[in-house]
Design a protein around this motif. Sequence first.
Motif, mmCIF file in Angstrom:
data_model
loop_
_atom_site.group_PDB
_atom_site.id
_atom_site.type_symbol
_atom_site.label_atom_id
_atom_site.label_comp_id
_atom_site.label_asym_id
_atom_site.label_seq_id
_atom_site.Cartn_x
_atom_site.Cartn_y
_atom_site.Cartn_z
ATOM 1 N N MET A 1 -55.925 72.325 -60.245
ATOM 2 C CA MET A 1 -56.719 73.275 -59.466
ATOM 3 C C MET A 1 -56.342 74.687 -59.889
ATOM 4 N N ASP A 2 -57.347 75.475 -60.261
ATOM 5 C CA ASP A 2 -57.055 76.847 -60.682
ATOM 6 C C ASP A 2 -56.927 77.730 -59.466
ATOM 7 N N MET A 3 -56.597 78.995 -59.713
ATOM 8 C CA MET A 3 -56.336 79.942 -58.621
ATOM 9 C C MET A 3 -57.576 80.186 -57.775
ATOM 10 N N SER A 4 -58.713 80.222 -58.373
ATOM 11 C CA SER A 4 -59.943 80.492 -57.615
ATOM 12 C C SER A 4 -60.225 79.368 -56.611
ATOM 13 N N GLU A 5 -59.986 78.127 -57.035
ATOM 14 C CA GLU A 5 -60.165 77.011 -56.110
ATOM 15 C C GLU A 5 -59.171 77.086 -54.978
ATOM 16 N N GLU A 6 -57.948 77.425 -55.298
ATOM 17 C CA GLU A 6 -56.901 77.521 -54.261
ATOM 18 C C GLU A 6 -57.236 78.606 -53.257
ATOM 19 N N LYS A 7 -57.702 79.735 -53.742
ATOM 20 C CA LYS A 7 -58.093 80.828 -52.829
ATOM 21 C C LYS A 7 -59.269 80.394 -51.958
ATOM 22 N N LYS A 8 -60.161 79.626 -52.558
ATOM 23 C CA LYS A 8 -61.325 79.174 -51.799
ATOM 24 C C LYS A 8 -60.907 78.307 -50.615
ATOM 25 N N PHE A 9 -59.983 77.329 -50.888
ATOM 26 C CA PHE A 9 -59.507 76.464 -49.805
ATOM 27 C C PHE A 9 -58.726 77.244 -48.764
ATOM 28 N N THR A 10 -57.952 78.207 -49.250
ATOM 29 C CA THR A 10 -57.184 79.040 -48.291
ATOM 30 C C THR A 10 -58.135 79.815 -47.391
ATOM 31 N N TYR A 11 -59.165 80.337 -47.994
ATOM 32 C CA TYR A 11 -60.165 81.092 -47.221
ATOM 33 C C TYR A 11 -60.841 80.203 -46.182
ATOM 34 N N LEU A 12 -61.200 78.982 -46.550
ATOM 35 C CA LEU A 12 -61.848 78.063 -45.628
ATOM 36 C C LEU A 12 -60.929 77.693 -44.463
ATOM 37 N N GLU A 13 -59.644 77.492 -44.800
ATOM 38 C CA GLU A 13 -58.681 77.164 -43.731
ATOM 39 C C GLU A 13 -58.552 78.323 -42.755
ATOM 40 N N GLU A 14 -58.471 79.525 -43.311
ATOM 41 C CA GLU A 14 -58.349 80.699 -42.436
ATOM 42 C C GLU A 14 -59.605 80.879 -41.588
ATOM 43 N N LEU A 15 -60.778 80.602 -42.202
ATOM 44 C CA LEU A 15 -62.029 80.709 -41.470
ATOM 45 C C LEU A 15 -62.084 79.703 -40.322
ATOM 46 N N GLU A 16 -61.652 78.472 -40.594
ATOM 47 C CA GLU A 16 -61.638 77.437 -39.569
ATOM 48 C C GLU A 16 -60.683 77.809 -38.434
ATOM 49 N N ALA A 17 -59.521 78.340 -38.811
ATOM 50 C CA ALA A 17 -58.548 78.751 -37.787
ATOM 51 C C ALA A 17 -59.115 79.880 -36.937
ATOM 52 N N SER A 18 -59.827 80.788 -37.614
ATOM 53 C CA SER A 18 -60.423 81.912 -36.876
ATOM 54 C C SER A 18 -61.489 81.424 -35.911
ATOM 55 N N GLU A 19 -62.278 80.444 -36.357
ATOM 56 C CA GLU A 19 -63.323 79.910 -35.480
ATOM 57 C C GLU A 19 -62.710 79.211 -34.274
ATOM 58 N N LYS A 20 -61.610 78.492 -34.486
ATOM 59 C CA LYS A 20 -60.929 77.835 -33.365
ATOM 60 C C LYS A 20 -60.399 78.851 -32.375
ATOM 61 N N MET A 21 -59.841 79.943 -32.904
ATOM 62 C CA MET A 21 -59.338 80.999 -32.013
ATOM 63 C C MET A 21 -60.477 81.609 -31.210
ATOM 64 N N ASP A 22 -61.635 81.836 -31.910
ATOM 65 C CA ASP A 22 -62.791 82.397 -31.195
ATOM 66 C C ASP A 22 -63.258 81.456 -30.078
ATOM 67 N N ALA A 23 -63.274 80.145 -30.376
ATOM 68 C CA ALA A 23 -63.706 79.168 -29.366
ATOM 69 C C ALA A 23 -62.744 79.129 -28.199
ATOM 70 N N SER A 24 -61.426 79.191 -28.524
ATOM 71 C CA SER A 24 -60.408 79.195 -27.468
ATOM 72 C C SER A 24 -60.555 80.431 -26.590
ATOM 73 N N TYR A 25 -60.808 81.558 -27.244
ATOM 74 C CA TYR A 25 -60.984 82.810 -26.493
ATOM 75 C C TYR A 25 -62.218 82.726 -25.592
ATOM 76 N N ASP A 26 -63.310 82.178 -26.145
ATOM 77 C CA ASP A 26 -64.534 82.053 -25.343
ATOM 78 C C ASP A 26 -64.309 81.167 -24.127
ATOM 79 N N ALA A 27 -63.590 80.051 -24.314
ATOM 80 C CA ALA A 27 -63.319 79.136 -23.200
ATOM 81 C C ALA A 27 -62.466 79.803 -22.139
ATOM 82 N N ALA A 28 -61.450 80.524 -22.598
ATOM 83 C CA ALA A 28 -60.583 81.217 -21.632
ATOM 84 C C ALA A 28 -61.357 82.283 -20.882
ATOM 85 N N HIS A 29 -62.207 82.995 -21.609
ATOM 86 C CA HIS A 29 -62.998 84.047 -20.968
ATOM 87 C C HIS A 29 -63.972 83.444 -19.943
#
Length: 469
Positions: free
Chosen positions: A1-29
């Motif tokens: 896996m080259d660096m671009s692929e690795e960055k892509k997966f890292t970006y997707l993981e961060e995006l998923e984590a961000s979406e979970k945080m947004d959902a958690s925040y919405d539920a708490a709100h």
Amino acid sequence: MDMSEEKKFTYLEELEASEKMDASYDAAHEKFDEKREKAREKRRQAMRAERRRKARKRQILIAYSLRAAIAAVFILAAVFVIRFAVGFSKKAQAKNQEVTVSAAANQAAENTPAAVSSTVSSAVTLSASSEAAGSSGITDWTYTSSDTAPSGDIVATDNAVYTYDQMEKDLYFLEQRYSDKIKIKKFGTTADSRDLLDVVVGPDSATKDVIIQYSMHGREYINSLLGMKQLEEYLKGWDSSEYGGNKYSELVQDVRLHIIPMMNPDGVSISESGVDAIRDASLKSGLMACYQSDVSLGKGDPQINAYWKTWKANARCVDLNRNFDCGWEGTVGTTQPSCSRYKGESPASENEVKALVALKDSINCVCEIAYHSEGQKVYWDYGSTGSVKEADQTLATTVAGLTGYTMESTVSSAQETAGCSDYFVLVCGIPAVTIETGTGDCPLAIDQWATIWSQNTQVLPAIAQMFSS
């Protein structure tokens, strides 16, 4: 896996984590908003209840102010008439007295509940018989029976139609069997000459008294059976049963229970047996006129036997629980004699109400309980404040806990005033509750007895313990 692929997966993981945080925040709100809305609704309900309480106080204050103003006008008018009459000769004075007496008699005839009858003479007779019947005071009850008492339980619970005659006979047998534990007093007489009876449980040396009364409304006579069975079970368990670690006999060392099994015996008799249960001819005429009036107004069953079965009032067509001197002027009800909700010509106009008030005045009453039907509720909160309201809440909480019934504020539910418990709480400062047994239309059938009994078995010992210390 080259660096671009690795960055892509890292970006997707961060995006998923961000979406979970947004959902958690919405539920708490969303949960925070829900809690905030509930708190706001609770405050709104409290504000509405407070407004109703204040409105009820204003209603009572206005009623009392109106009565005071009317009394002042009458006093001034009387003073003027007296001064005016002094200047006349004795002959003129005698003539004026004759006219005044005649006018007073006519007014009394118009105001009596029998005014729905077509003849003034019957109305005057009815009014006179009522006054004569209500002035007996508190005396020892005298009664005899040639029947033999049952060997076991005296109060039978196989029939909800518990009559006044059966109650008298059962009380006689209970007094014979437990003569060292109870005293039976006659504290008044109804318009149809039935005795109002107070069964006193507890010694003369007791310093506090509790009134427990049943069947103020005729069609609710299953509560008379309940009161009599509660009484018998308390006496049976005198030295063998306990409540809260104390024997029944110990609970009444410093408190007397005043058990009134049938507060409206005329009304009960009408509901159970119809108008023929009434012996006084003028009362019968008034009742028949009341039936015709109610039916013409669309109130009550036009089938005459069915009409009597749902009867609540006394024999003078007055609803006793609308006749107490507490907010009476502001109570609307019905404007003419009726099977229910007619408040009478004046506060405490009825023998039964006068007698109960006189009984209260003769003892150190610290609590009053009124048994009615139906709804499985404990009515409390009659608009009092401070220590009286606190005591009333404690009483209501105790009764609700025993019976499993729902506590309901009379202020919040906008109940009519001029009732018995209203009077005890607001006028006398004595904690009082109204217990509503059973469900469905009254009169209640015997198939509800087992449930009613299981819910109310421990009320007497619990109330005795509550005021024993």
